[in-house]
Design a protein around this motif. Structure first.
Motif, PDB file in Angstrom:
ATOM      1  N   LYS A  98     -30.996 -51.798  68.807  1.00  0.00           N
ATOM      2  CA  LYS A  98     -31.688 -50.742  68.063  1.00  0.00           C
ATOM      3  C   LYS A  98     -32.188 -49.659  69.002  1.00  0.00           C
ATOM      4  CE  LYS A  98     -32.791 -53.756  64.247  1.00  0.00           C
ATOM      5  NZ  LYS A  98     -33.428 -55.071  64.242  1.00  0.00           N
ATOM      6  N   THR A  99     -32.796 -50.052  70.104  1.00  0.00           N
ATOM      7  CA  THR A  99     -33.262 -49.085  71.099  1.00  0.00           C
ATOM      8  C   THR A  99     -32.846 -49.573  72.485  1.00  0.00           C
ATOM      9  OG1 THR A  99     -35.239 -48.829  69.744  1.00  0.00           O
ATOM     10  CG2 THR A  99     -35.262 -47.770  71.897  1.00  0.00           C
ATOM     11  N   VAL A 100     -32.493 -48.641  73.354  1.00  0.00           N
ATOM     12  CA  VAL A 100     -32.167 -49.008  74.732  1.00  0.00           C
ATOM     13  C   VAL A 100     -33.097 -48.245  75.675  1.00  0.00           C
ATOM     14  CG1 VAL A 100     -30.357 -49.134  76.483  1.00  0.00           C
ATOM     15  CG2 VAL A 100     -29.735 -49.187  74.060  1.00  0.00           C
ATOM     16  N   PHE A 101     -33.764 -48.970  76.545  1.00  0.00           N
ATOM     17  CA  PHE A 101     -34.515 -48.313  77.619  1.00  0.00           C
ATOM     18  C   PHE A 101     -33.703 -48.476  78.893  1.00  0.00           C
ATOM     19  CE2 PHE A 101     -38.887 -49.333  75.584  1.00  0.00           C
ATOM     20  CZ  PHE A 101     -38.673 -48.336  74.647  1.00  0.00           C
ATOM     21  N   VAL A 102     -33.424 -47.381  79.569  1.00  0.00           N
ATOM     22  CA  VAL A 102     -32.717 -47.473  80.836  1.00  0.00           C
ATOM     23  C   VAL A 102     -33.676 -47.098  81.955  1.00  0.00           C
ATOM     24  CG1 VAL A 102     -30.783 -46.646  82.220  1.00  0.00           C
ATOM     25  CG2 VAL A 102     -30.508 -46.937  79.758  1.00  0.00           C
ATOM     26  N   LEU A 103     -33.970 -48.051  82.824  1.00  0.00           N
ATOM     27  CA  LEU A 103     -34.829 -47.775  83.979  1.00  0.00           C
ATOM     28  C   LEU A 103     -33.940 -47.364  85.135  1.00  0.00           C
ATOM     29  CD1 LEU A 103     -36.519 -49.830  82.181  1.00  0.00           C
ATOM     30  CD2 LEU A 103     -37.802 -50.231  84.271  1.00  0.00           C
ATOM     31  N   LYS A 104     -34.180 -46.169  85.647  1.00  0.00           N
ATOM     32  CA  LYS A 104     -33.245 -45.617  86.621  1.00  0.00           C
ATOM     33  C   LYS A 104     -33.992 -44.639  87.508  1.00  0.00           C
ATOM     34  CE  LYS A 104     -28.374 -44.367  86.218  1.00  0.00           C
ATOM     35  NZ  LYS A 104     -28.347 -43.988  87.614  1.00  0.00           N
TER      36      LYS A 104
ATOM     37  N   VAL B 126     -33.413 -58.251  78.322  1.00  0.00           N
ATOM     38  CA  VAL B 126     -33.500 -57.622  79.635  1.00  0.00           C
ATOM     39  C   VAL B 126     -32.119 -57.706  80.297  1.00  0.00           C
ATOM     40  CG1 VAL B 126     -34.605 -57.696  81.904  1.00  0.00           C
ATOM     41  CG2 VAL B 126     -35.900 -58.332  79.859  1.00  0.00           C
ATOM     42  N   VAL B 127     -31.597 -56.558  80.750  1.00  0.00           N
ATOM     43  CA  VAL B 127     -30.299 -56.568  81.443  1.00  0.00           C
ATOM     44  C   VAL B 127     -30.491 -56.074  82.875  1.00  0.00           C
ATOM     45  CG1 VAL B 127     -27.909 -55.770  81.426  1.00  0.00           C
ATOM     46  CG2 VAL B 127     -29.111 -56.119  79.267  1.00  0.00           C
ATOM     47  N   PRO B 128     -30.584 -56.997  83.823  1.00  0.00           N
ATOM     48  CA  PRO B 128     -30.816 -56.587  85.206  1.00  0.00           C
ATOM     49  C   PRO B 128     -29.523 -56.278  85.947  1.00  0.00           C
ATOM     50  CG  PRO B 128     -30.942 -58.964  85.063  1.00  0.00           C
ATOM     51  CD  PRO B 128     -30.559 -58.473  83.695  1.00  0.00           C
ATOM     52  N   GLY B 129     -29.627 -55.445  86.978  1.00  0.00           N
ATOM     53  CA  GLY B 129     -28.490 -55.147  87.840  1.00  0.00           C
ATOM     54  C   GLY B 129     -28.953 -55.075  89.282  1.00  0.00           C
ATOM     55  N   TYR B 130     -28.072 -54.569  90.118  1.00  0.00           N
ATOM     56  CA  TYR B 130     -28.391 -54.515  91.546  1.00  0.00           C
ATOM     57  C   TYR B 130     -29.681 -53.741  91.815  1.00  0.00           C
ATOM     58  CZ  TYR B 130     -27.726 -53.966  96.565  1.00  0.00           C
ATOM     59  OH  TYR B 130     -27.894 -53.996  97.914  1.00  0.00           O
ATOM     60  N   GLY B 131     -29.956 -52.736  90.956  1.00  0.00           N
ATOM     61  CA  GLY B 131     -31.175 -51.932  91.109  1.00  0.00           C
ATOM     62  C   GLY B 131     -32.437 -52.784  91.084  1.00  0.00           C
ATOM     63  N   MET B 132     -32.408 -53.855  90.296  1.00  0.00           N
ATOM     64  CA  MET B 132     -33.581 -54.738  90.253  1.00  0.00           C
ATOM     65  C   MET B 132     -33.766 -55.434  91.601  1.00  0.00           C
ATOM     66  SD  MET B 132     -34.512 -57.992  87.807  1.00  0.00           S
ATOM     67  CE  MET B 132     -33.583 -59.203  88.743  1.00  0.00           C
ATOM     68  N   ALA B 133     -32.648 -55.826  92.217  1.00  0.00           N
ATOM     69  CA  ALA B 133     -32.724 -56.476  93.529  1.00  0.00           C
ATOM     70  C   ALA B 133     -33.251 -55.500  94.572  1.00  0.00           C
ATOM     71  CB  ALA B 133     -31.353 -57.000  93.940  1.00  0.00           C
ATOM     72  N   VAL B 134     -32.752 -54.251  94.532  1.00  0.00           N
ATOM     73  CA  VAL B 134     -33.171 -53.253  95.506  1.00  0.00           C
ATOM     74  C   VAL B 134     -34.662 -52.985  95.385  1.00  0.00           C
ATOM     75  CG1 VAL B 134     -32.929 -50.858  96.237  1.00  0.00           C
ATOM     76  CG2 VAL B 134     -30.914 -52.174  95.604  1.00  0.00           C
TER      77      VAL B 134
ATOM     78  N   ILE C 146     -32.389 -52.688  83.549  1.00  0.00           N
ATOM     79  CA  ILE C 146     -33.117 -52.479  84.804  1.00  0.00           C
ATOM     80  C   ILE C 146     -32.148 -52.410  85.971  1.00  0.00           C
ATOM     81  CG2 ILE C 146     -34.941 -53.356  86.315  1.00  0.00           C
ATOM     82  CD1 ILE C 146     -35.912 -54.972  83.841  1.00  0.00           C
ATOM     83  N   GLY C 147     -31.844 -51.214  86.402  1.00  0.00           N
ATOM     84  CA  GLY C 147     -30.999 -51.059  87.586  1.00  0.00           C
ATOM     85  C   GLY C 147     -29.567 -51.521  87.400  1.00  0.00           C
ATOM     86  N   ALA C 148     -29.111 -51.624  86.138  1.00  0.00           N
ATOM     87  CA  ALA C 148     -27.697 -51.941  85.892  1.00  0.00           C
ATOM     88  C   ALA C 148     -27.039 -50.669  85.386  1.00  0.00           C
ATOM     89  CB  ALA C 148     -27.562 -53.054  84.868  1.00  0.00           C
ATOM     90  N   ASN C 149     -25.754 -50.503  85.660  1.00  0.00           N
ATOM     91  CA  ASN C 149     -25.093 -49.278  85.216  1.00  0.00           C
ATOM     92  C   ASN C 149     -23.704 -49.575  84.657  1.00  0.00           C
ATOM     93  OD1 ASN C 149     -24.123 -46.716  84.808  1.00  0.00           O
ATOM     94  ND2 ASN C 149     -24.851 -45.903  86.747  1.00  0.00           N
TER      95      ASN C 149
ATOM     96  N   ASP D 254     -38.991 -45.533  90.005  1.00  0.00           N
ATOM     97  CA  ASP D 254     -38.747 -46.821  90.638  1.00  0.00           C
ATOM     98  C   ASP D 254     -38.942 -47.939  89.608  1.00  0.00           C
ATOM     99  OD1 ASP D 254     -38.589 -48.467  93.238  1.00  0.00           O
ATOM    100  OD2 ASP D 254     -40.374 -49.234  92.229  1.00  0.00           O
ATOM    101  N   ALA D 255     -37.966 -48.828  89.511  1.00  0.00           N
ATOM    102  CA  ALA D 255     -37.987 -49.867  88.481  1.00  0.00           C
ATOM    103  C   ALA D 255     -39.255 -50.706  88.560  1.00  0.00           C
ATOM    104  CB  ALA D 255     -36.755 -50.755  88.606  1.00  0.00           C
ATOM    105  N   LYS D 256     -39.640 -51.054  89.774  1.00  0.00           N
ATOM    106  CA  LYS D 256     -40.811 -51.913  89.934  1.00  0.00           C
ATOM    107  C   LYS D 256     -42.077 -51.209  89.441  1.00  0.00           C
ATOM    108  CE  LYS D 256     -42.868 -54.990  93.305  1.00  0.00           C
ATOM    109  NZ  LYS D 256     -42.790 -55.405  94.710  1.00  0.00           N
ATOM    110  N   GLU D 257     -42.201 -49.912  89.798  1.00  0.00           N
ATOM    111  CA  GLU D 257     -43.384 -49.170  89.369  1.00  0.00           C
ATOM    112  C   GLU D 257     -43.423 -49.017  87.860  1.00  0.00           C
ATOM    113  OE1 GLU D 257     -43.678 -45.452  91.484  1.00  0.00           O
ATOM    114  OE2 GLU D 257     -43.689 -46.539  93.401  1.00  0.00           O
ATOM    115  N   SER D 258     -42.260 -48.710  87.262  1.00  0.00           N
ATOM    116  CA  SER D 258     -42.217 -48.539  85.806  1.00  0.00           C
ATOM    117  C   SER D 258     -42.633 -49.822  85.106  1.00  0.00           C
ATOM    118  CB  SER D 258     -40.813 -48.155  85.350  1.00  0.00           C
ATOM    119  OG  SER D 258     -40.405 -46.965  85.977  1.00  0.00           O
ATOM    120  N   ILE D 259     -42.112 -50.946  85.596  1.00  0.00           N
ATOM    121  CA  ILE D 259     -42.425 -52.214  84.933  1.00  0.00           C
ATOM    122  C   ILE D 259     -43.879 -52.607  85.175  1.00  0.00           C
ATOM    123  CG2 ILE D 259     -41.829 -54.664  84.814  1.00  0.00           C
ATOM    124  CD1 ILE D 259     -38.948 -53.746  85.505  1.00  0.00           C
ATOM    125  N   SER D 260     -44.375 -52.354  86.397  1.00  0.00           N
ATOM    126  CA  SER D 260     -45.804 -52.602  86.652  1.00  0.00           C
ATOM    127  C   SER D 260     -46.648 -51.791  85.681  1.00  0.00           C
ATOM    128  CB  SER D 260     -46.181 -52.193  88.069  1.00  0.00           C
ATOM    129  OG  SER D 260     -45.433 -52.890  88.990  1.00  0.00           O
ATOM    130  N   GLY D 261     -46.215 -50.559  85.422  1.00  0.00           N
ATOM    131  CA  GLY D 261     -46.920 -49.699  84.462  1.00  0.00           C
ATOM    132  C   GLY D 261     -46.959 -50.346  83.094  1.00  0.00           C
TER     133      GLY D 261
END
Lengths: 459, 90
Positions: free
Chosen positions: A413-419, A306-314, A383-386, A445-452
């Protein structure tokens, strides 16, 4: 008279003990196992130093009243603040420390200046304290998103000009005014100018560069206290202030290195001018993915980063991220968190957020540790990192962020970018990661995607 | 003048000591270190306590310096402690 000397001697002895405790405290603060104890020892040192100083003060009502008021306000803020608001709160406290030294210098000026050296110390303490105060207030405004003034706006440009004018005036106050006969009250002008200078110093600096600015202001507040110590002939101020100055400086250097930029480039140039030179190349197509499909891939993954960024905080997604991490582990997947030093708005921002969500700190890994084994990672979840995962930093010599150490998720191998959307990061640089063969975009929205994803796992 | 030079010596040595002490801090602790160091910079409180209060202006300056430094000290230590308590090992 004899009695007076005794109190002074005892005070100075206690100051030495307090200094030693500060040194131990800050050393212990640098290791996970001893950090809580270190903070306690440093607090105890402060208590000792303040306690012995209060003995025999001139005006107990003013002094105890001030301490009580400060204690109440500080404690209420510290207890009530949300962990996501830590960056702006640290900035605010830092500013108050600077303001205190600013007042000390002002008061010393009114006590009468005896020589040019003392005069220089008063001016420097006033300037560093004042710049720390208003600079921190601007940083507070930017971090809490209350203050939204564009870098290119006329307001910013005006304040930047005032900043340089103030520096010139400061130099004149130090080097010229003491030598010539001046007929105006230069000190009052200096007071106003240094306060404006702090605004002009921080206003042009972008949100993504905040980790550097906030570390530097931290350093300034320590240096201001050390200078105040020189002014007041107080050794504990000098030692404690220097320690803070040094620790802030180290953090500033670490942050600047993590961005592969020089401190002066961050403070005085910024990304804006650099990014104009970047060529926008043919990017190709992005491949979106649905939550349901992402779940299927994650379910079969044996290792996830998991690679978090400011987007996760927001998005306030840290708790949901932790829940997903736990579900993955129950499913037999190895979960690690890749933390870039400048992810977020202050040094170590992501670590604090994840700690708040009960993620143990030993599953957090730094770029140098995770990059060599990136090809064994099945899914990298961005997650919210760029900018901190932008492969231009290693692949495109012309890019403004070329050379910046990144977390090389593109080798997983695979990258998921939540954005949320396809907008570029703080650096304003396009991110080729989004167009790579092994990248899938999970928009929304990162939170909604992860809740999903969490509810898919639970079903 | 001489004691000022001696104190300047203390300043320089303390900075070098600080740089040595904190040069290798794990990134997990960057925020608590910053906030803990920030609390220490509230040592200005000790200086504020010793300020002369010969005029109304000076009394006001001393009062404000004490109040703001106290906010820095109390808030800084408390929030650092709160933060550090959250860090857990697996």
């Amino acid at each position: 008279m004899l009695n007076q000397i005794d109190i002074n001697t005892i005070q100075n002895l206690i100051y030495i003990i307090a200094s030693v405790m500060f040194i131990y405290g800050i050393k212990m603060l640098g290791k996970e196992a001893t950090a809580v104890k270190g903070n306690f020892i440093s607090a105890l040192a402060m208590f000792l130093a303040v306690g012995i100083t209060v003995v025999g003060v001139i005006n107990p009502l003013i002094i105890l009243g001030g301490i009580a008021l400060g204690a109440i306000v500080g404690s209420v803020i510290a207890i009530k603040v949300k962990m996501t608001s830590i960056p702006e709160m640290v900035a605010l406290f830092n500013g108050f420390g600077g303001l205190a030294t600013f007042f000390i210098a002002w008061s010393e000026h009114n006590s009468g200046i005896e020589n040019i050296l003392q005069n220089s110390l008063v001016i420097l303490t006033l300037a560093i304290g004042g710049i720390t105060f208003t600079g921190s207030l601007i940083a507070f405004g930017k971090l809490s998103e209350r203050l939204k003034i564009d870098k290119a706006s006329i307001i910013t440009k005006t304040f930047t000009t005032i900043f340089y004018a103030a520096i010139l005036y400061l130099l004149a106050s130090l080097l010229v005014f003491p030598l010539i006969d001046i007929s105006f009250d230069y000190f009052t002008i200096l007071i106003i100018l240094v306060l404006l200078a702090g605004i002009g110093f921080v206003l042009p600096i972008g949100g993504g560069d905040m980790p550097v600015v906030i570390s530097l202001l931290n350093s300034f507040s320590g240096i201001a206290a050390a200078f105040a110590g020189l002014l007041l002939f107080n050794n504990v101020l000098i030692v404690a202030g220097s320690l803070v100055g040094a620790s802030g400086l180290i953090l500033t250097i670490i942050m600047a290195k993590a961005m592969n930029r020089s401190i002066s480039n961050i403070l005085f140039v910024g990304y804006a001018s650099a990014s104009k030179s970047s060529s926008s190349k043919e990017q190709g197509e992005v491949k979106p993915i649905s939550v349901a499909d992402a779940y299927l891939i994650l379910e079969n993954a044996s290792s996830v980063l998991v690679v978090p960024g400011y987007g996760m905080a927001v998005a306030q997604a840290q708790h949901t991220v932790r829940e997903l991490g736990e579900l993955l582990e129950e499913n037999g997947t190895e979960v690690k968190y890749g933390i870039h030093p400048v992810a977020g708005r202050m040094p170590g921002h992501m670590n604090v957020l994840l700690a708040e969500a009960n993620v143990p700190y030993d599953v957090l890994v730094e770029p140098d540790d995770v990059n060599p084994m990136m090809d064994t990672v099945d899914v990298a979840l961005v997650i919210g990192a760029n900018d901190v995962v932008n492969p231009s930093a290693t692949e495109e010599p012309g890019s403004p962020i070329y050379g910046m150490p990144i977390i090389e998720v593109n080798n997983a191998k695979t990258v998921f970018v939540l954005k949320r959307s396809m907008s570029s990061g703080f650096a304003g640089v396009q991110n080729p990661l989004f167009f790579k063969e092994n990248t899938r975009m999970l928009f929304g929205d990162a939170k909604e995607s992860i809740s999903g994803l969490v509810s898919e796992f639970k079903d | 003048m001489e004691s000022l030079i001696l104190l300047g010596f203390v300043l320089v040595l303390s900075i070098f000591l600080g740089l040595e002490l904190i040069s290798k801090v794990p990134s997990t602790l960057h925020t608590p270190l910053m906030s803990g160091a920030n609390a220490i910079s509230g040592i200005a409180l000790v200086g504020a306590l010793t300020l002369a209060q010969d005029s109304q202006l000076q009394t006001a300056l001393a009062f404000f310096a004490i109040t703001f430094a106290s906010i820095n000290v109390f808030g800084g230590y408390l929030v650092t402690n709160r933060m550090l308590k959250m860090f857990k090992k697996k």
